[in-house]
Each structure stands twice: as structure tokens, then as C-alpha cells.
Write a protein that holds these residues in place. Sequence first.
Motif, PDB file in Angstrom:
ATOM      1  N   THR A  32       1.140  -4.435   8.556  1.00  0.00           N
ATOM      2  CA  THR A  32       2.370  -3.838   9.051  1.00  0.00           C
ATOM      3  C   THR A  32       2.846  -2.871   7.978  1.00  0.00           C
ATOM      4  OG1 THR A  32       2.956  -5.879  10.240  1.00  0.00           O
ATOM      5  CG2 THR A  32       4.710  -4.257   9.872  1.00  0.00           C
ATOM      6  N   THR A  33       2.769  -1.578   8.289  1.00  0.00           N
ATOM      7  CA  THR A  33       3.018  -0.537   7.294  1.00  0.00           C
ATOM      8  C   THR A  33       4.232  -0.848   6.428  1.00  0.00           C
ATOM      9  OG1 THR A  33       2.090   1.113   8.796  1.00  0.00           O
ATOM     10  CG2 THR A  33       3.443   1.918   6.991  1.00  0.00           C
ATOM     11  N   PRO A  34       4.096  -0.790   5.085  1.00  0.00           N
ATOM     12  CA  PRO A  34       2.884  -0.464   4.325  1.00  0.00           C
ATOM     13  C   PRO A  34       2.197  -1.697   3.733  1.00  0.00           C
ATOM     14  CG  PRO A  34       4.771  -0.296   2.892  1.00  0.00           C
ATOM     15  CD  PRO A  34       5.283  -0.805   4.210  1.00  0.00           C
TER      16      PRO A  34
ATOM     17  N   LEU B  33       0.814  -1.225   0.000  1.00  0.00           N
ATOM     18  CA  LEU B  33       0.000   0.000   0.000  1.00  0.00           C
ATOM     19  C   LEU B  33       0.846   1.273   0.000  1.00  0.00           C
ATOM     20  CD1 LEU B  33      -2.802  -0.995   2.543  1.00  0.00           C
ATOM     21  CD2 LEU B  33      -2.641  -1.473   0.099  1.00  0.00           C
ATOM     22  N   SER B  34       2.085   1.167  -0.403  1.00  0.00           N
ATOM     23  CA  SER B  34       2.978   2.345  -0.374  1.00  0.00           C
ATOM     24  C   SER B  34       2.382   3.518  -1.131  1.00  0.00           C
ATOM     25  CB  SER B  34       4.341   1.992  -0.981  1.00  0.00           C
ATOM     26  OG  SER B  34       4.997   1.023  -0.216  1.00  0.00           O
ATOM     27  N   ASP B  35       1.817   3.262  -2.306  1.00  0.00           N
ATOM     28  CA  ASP B  35       1.290   4.345  -3.131  1.00  0.00           C
ATOM     29  C   ASP B  35      -0.140   4.734  -2.774  1.00  0.00           C
ATOM     30  OD1 ASP B  35       3.652   4.510  -4.495  1.00  0.00           O
ATOM     31  OD2 ASP B  35       3.054   3.103  -6.062  1.00  0.00           O
ATOM     32  N   VAL B  36      -0.689   4.079  -1.743  1.00  0.00           N
ATOM     33  CA  VAL B  36      -1.969   4.514  -1.165  1.00  0.00           C
ATOM     34  C   VAL B  36      -1.699   5.361   0.071  1.00  0.00           C
ATOM     35  CG1 VAL B  36      -4.086   3.743  -0.012  1.00  0.00           C
ATOM     36  CG2 VAL B  36      -3.265   2.534  -2.052  1.00  0.00           C
TER      37      VAL B  36
ATOM     38  N   PRO C 261      -9.561  15.718  -7.402  1.00  0.00           N
ATOM     39  CA  PRO C 261      -9.667  14.751  -6.312  1.00  0.00           C
ATOM     40  C   PRO C 261      -8.607  13.683  -6.393  1.00  0.00           C
ATOM     41  CG  PRO C 261     -11.237  14.239  -8.024  1.00  0.00           C
ATOM     42  CD  PRO C 261     -10.547  15.502  -8.468  1.00  0.00           C
ATOM     43  N   TRP C 262      -8.567  12.823  -5.341  1.00  0.00           N
ATOM     44  CA  TRP C 262      -7.629  11.724  -5.241  1.00  0.00           C
ATOM     45  C   TRP C 262      -8.191  10.514  -5.976  1.00  0.00           C
ATOM     46  CZ3 TRP C 262      -7.745   7.154  -1.915  1.00  0.00           C
ATOM     47  CH2 TRP C 262      -6.482   6.552  -1.719  1.00  0.00           C
ATOM     48  N   THR C 263      -7.348   9.776  -6.690  1.00  0.00           N
ATOM     49  CA  THR C 263      -7.842   8.582  -7.392  1.00  0.00           C
ATOM     50  C   THR C 263      -7.450   7.336  -6.639  1.00  0.00           C
ATOM     51  OG1 THR C 263      -5.848   8.416  -8.745  1.00  0.00           O
ATOM     52  CG2 THR C 263      -7.671   9.731  -9.643  1.00  0.00           C
ATOM     53  N   THR C 264      -8.257   6.272  -6.762  1.00  0.00           N
ATOM     54  CA  THR C 264      -8.041   5.048  -6.018  1.00  0.00           C
ATOM     55  C   THR C 264      -7.302   4.005  -6.817  1.00  0.00           C
ATOM     56  OG1 THR C 264     -10.189   4.146  -6.710  1.00  0.00           O
ATOM     57  CG2 THR C 264     -10.095   5.420  -4.657  1.00  0.00           C
ATOM     58  N   SER C 265      -6.953   4.316  -8.055  1.00  0.00           N
ATOM     59  CA  SER C 265      -6.290   3.312  -8.875  1.00  0.00           C
ATOM     60  C   SER C 265      -4.803   3.265  -8.577  1.00  0.00           C
ATOM     61  CB  SER C 265      -6.508   3.600 -10.348  1.00  0.00           C
ATOM     62  OG  SER C 265      -6.014   4.884 -10.661  1.00  0.00           O
TER      63      SER C 265
ATOM     64  N   THR D 241      -4.512   7.421   5.278  1.00  0.00           N
ATOM     65  CA  THR D 241      -4.169   6.816   6.560  1.00  0.00           C
ATOM     66  C   THR D 241      -4.902   5.490   6.703  1.00  0.00           C
ATOM     67  OG1 THR D 241      -3.839   8.986   7.582  1.00  0.00           O
ATOM     68  CG2 THR D 241      -4.221   7.124   9.067  1.00  0.00           C
ATOM     69  N   TRP D 242      -4.186   4.475   7.108  1.00  0.00           N
ATOM     70  CA  TRP D 242      -4.772   3.157   7.328  1.00  0.00           C
ATOM     71  C   TRP D 242      -5.871   3.240   8.383  1.00  0.00           C
ATOM     72  CZ3 TRP D 242      -5.059  -1.604   5.453  1.00  0.00           C
ATOM     73  CH2 TRP D 242      -5.506  -2.636   6.282  1.00  0.00           C
ATOM     74  N   ALA D 243      -6.986   2.508   8.141  1.00  0.00           N
ATOM     75  CA  ALA D 243      -8.084   2.492   9.104  1.00  0.00           C
ATOM     76  C   ALA D 243      -8.234   1.110   9.735  1.00  0.00           C
ATOM     77  CB  ALA D 243      -9.392   2.924   8.446  1.00  0.00           C
ATOM     78  N   ASP D 244      -8.705   0.113   8.973  1.00  0.00           N
ATOM     79  CA  ASP D 244      -8.926  -1.200   9.564  1.00  0.00           C
ATOM     80  C   ASP D 244      -9.067  -2.253   8.466  1.00  0.00           C
ATOM     81  OD1 ASP D 244     -11.537  -0.856   8.504  1.00  0.00           O
ATOM     82  OD2 ASP D 244     -12.248  -0.026  10.393  1.00  0.00           O
ATOM     83  N   VAL D 245      -9.133  -3.532   8.902  1.00  0.00           N
ATOM     84  CA  VAL D 245      -9.276  -4.646   7.974  1.00  0.00           C
ATOM     85  C   VAL D 245     -10.148  -5.722   8.603  1.00  0.00           C
ATOM     86  CG1 VAL D 245      -7.160  -5.793   8.808  1.00  0.00           C
ATOM     87  CG2 VAL D 245      -8.025  -6.309   6.509  1.00  0.00           C
ATOM     88  N   ALA D 246     -10.902  -6.428   7.760  1.00  0.00           N
ATOM     89  CA  ALA D 246     -11.705  -7.574   8.195  1.00  0.00           C
ATOM     90  C   ALA D 246     -11.613  -8.642   7.117  1.00  0.00           C
ATOM     91  CB  ALA D 246     -13.161  -7.165   8.423  1.00  0.00           C
TER      92      ALA D 246
END
Length: 220
Positions: free
Chosen positions: A183-185, A161-164, A216-220, A169-174
Motif C-alpha cells: 500500500t503506497t509507499p 519505499l518513499s525514497d524509491v 544513473p539512478w542508485t539503488t541504495s 514505479t512499483w511493479a510486483d511482489v512475491a
Amino acid sequence: MDQSQVSAGGTLTYTITITNTGQVGFAAPANPAHISDNLTDVLDDARFDSATADRGRTTFTSPTLVWTGDLPIGATATITYTVTVDNPITDGDAMLDNSVTNTTPGLSDPPVETSTPVSAVDITKSADVERAVEGDVVTYQVVVTNTGNAAVQDIDFTDDLSDVLDDATWADVATSTGTATFTTPFLSWTGDLAIGKSTTITYRVVVNVPDRETSPWTTS
């Protein structure tokens, strides 16, 4: 075979052993021993690589491998060949079914058959939005699916997730099954999947205030 199952993209080695257990020898050119290996139900999921024999000779004309050669009383011939499994599996059934037949004139041994399941995993990733702005929560989903014909243990993947995280900011995972850790990133997941089963890993990030005037920010 050198494996009870094989992964998509992997190599499988077959070994055929022929032994003259009778009281008549076979000799070319008049009366050689002869076998035929039908690879029709192997080559729907794989490609033929090469074959060798410690005596006699092999020829391959798709989909059949043929061996002929001298085989004196008590002698043995060993044929070895390899196939490489497709990756991804697209047209086949993810099962390598193989049948070897003794085609020596005058003999009528039953075919020798083998079946080797192929393990294959497909991973897809998507985001719930194409564009985001400061403060937005972006949700990603990674779907891991067992598309093969064998249960798979200890599957694992890592999502960098380096380029994210340079803009969020990391939030959570399920995860629906298995274990997900962050563990960043890097987001990592490991788990088992039965044939045809899937698991979904869902994680979220929050978009930061941009460092530059890019919106805006892109998610790709």
C-alpha cells in the motif's frame, strides 16, 4: 521466570522462592541459609541487571548470584532478579539455562533448573544492481531468518519505499512464505518461522524518467 520464552533485546525476570520446611531454623551469622545461582549459561546470551530479596541479602559476582539470610522454621524468602537478552544474539546458543543450588551447610537438595529459549529474527535487504537507468527493472530481496531457539509467530516488518518511488514505479511482489502486501509507499510482510528457517520476499520497481539531469539512478 515470568515468560516461557523471551525475545532478543527483551527482559526476563526470575523469581526464586526458598521455604524452610524443616524443624531447624537458620540464623546469621553462625548458621544462615544459603543458595547459589549459576548464571553461566544465561550470561552467554544476556546481561545481569539487578536483584532484590524480601529478606536476607543478595550479592552478584559474575557469573554467580548468591543469597544468604535468616530463615526461621516455616519462613519463606523470595529473591527476584532480571536479565536483559542480547540483541543481536552473537556468541551464545539462544537458550537461557539456569541452575539454582541450595548451598546451606548440612543440606543437599538437588539443583532446580530452568531453560528459556530466545526468539530472534534477522532481516537483510539487497538489490540486484547498484545503479540503474531509465526503464530498468530493479529487483529487491528481503530475507527474514529465525536465528533464535524458538519458533516465532506473527513476525512482521514494513519497508518504507518513499525514497524509491519518487524515482520509480512499483511493479510486483512475491514471497516464499507468509503474506506480503503493498500500500503506497509501504511494503508489509507477516508470517511464521520455525527455528532456523528463512523466507524471501522479492519485489520489483521500474525506474522512471528522471525529473532532473541525474543519471544513473542508485539503488541504495
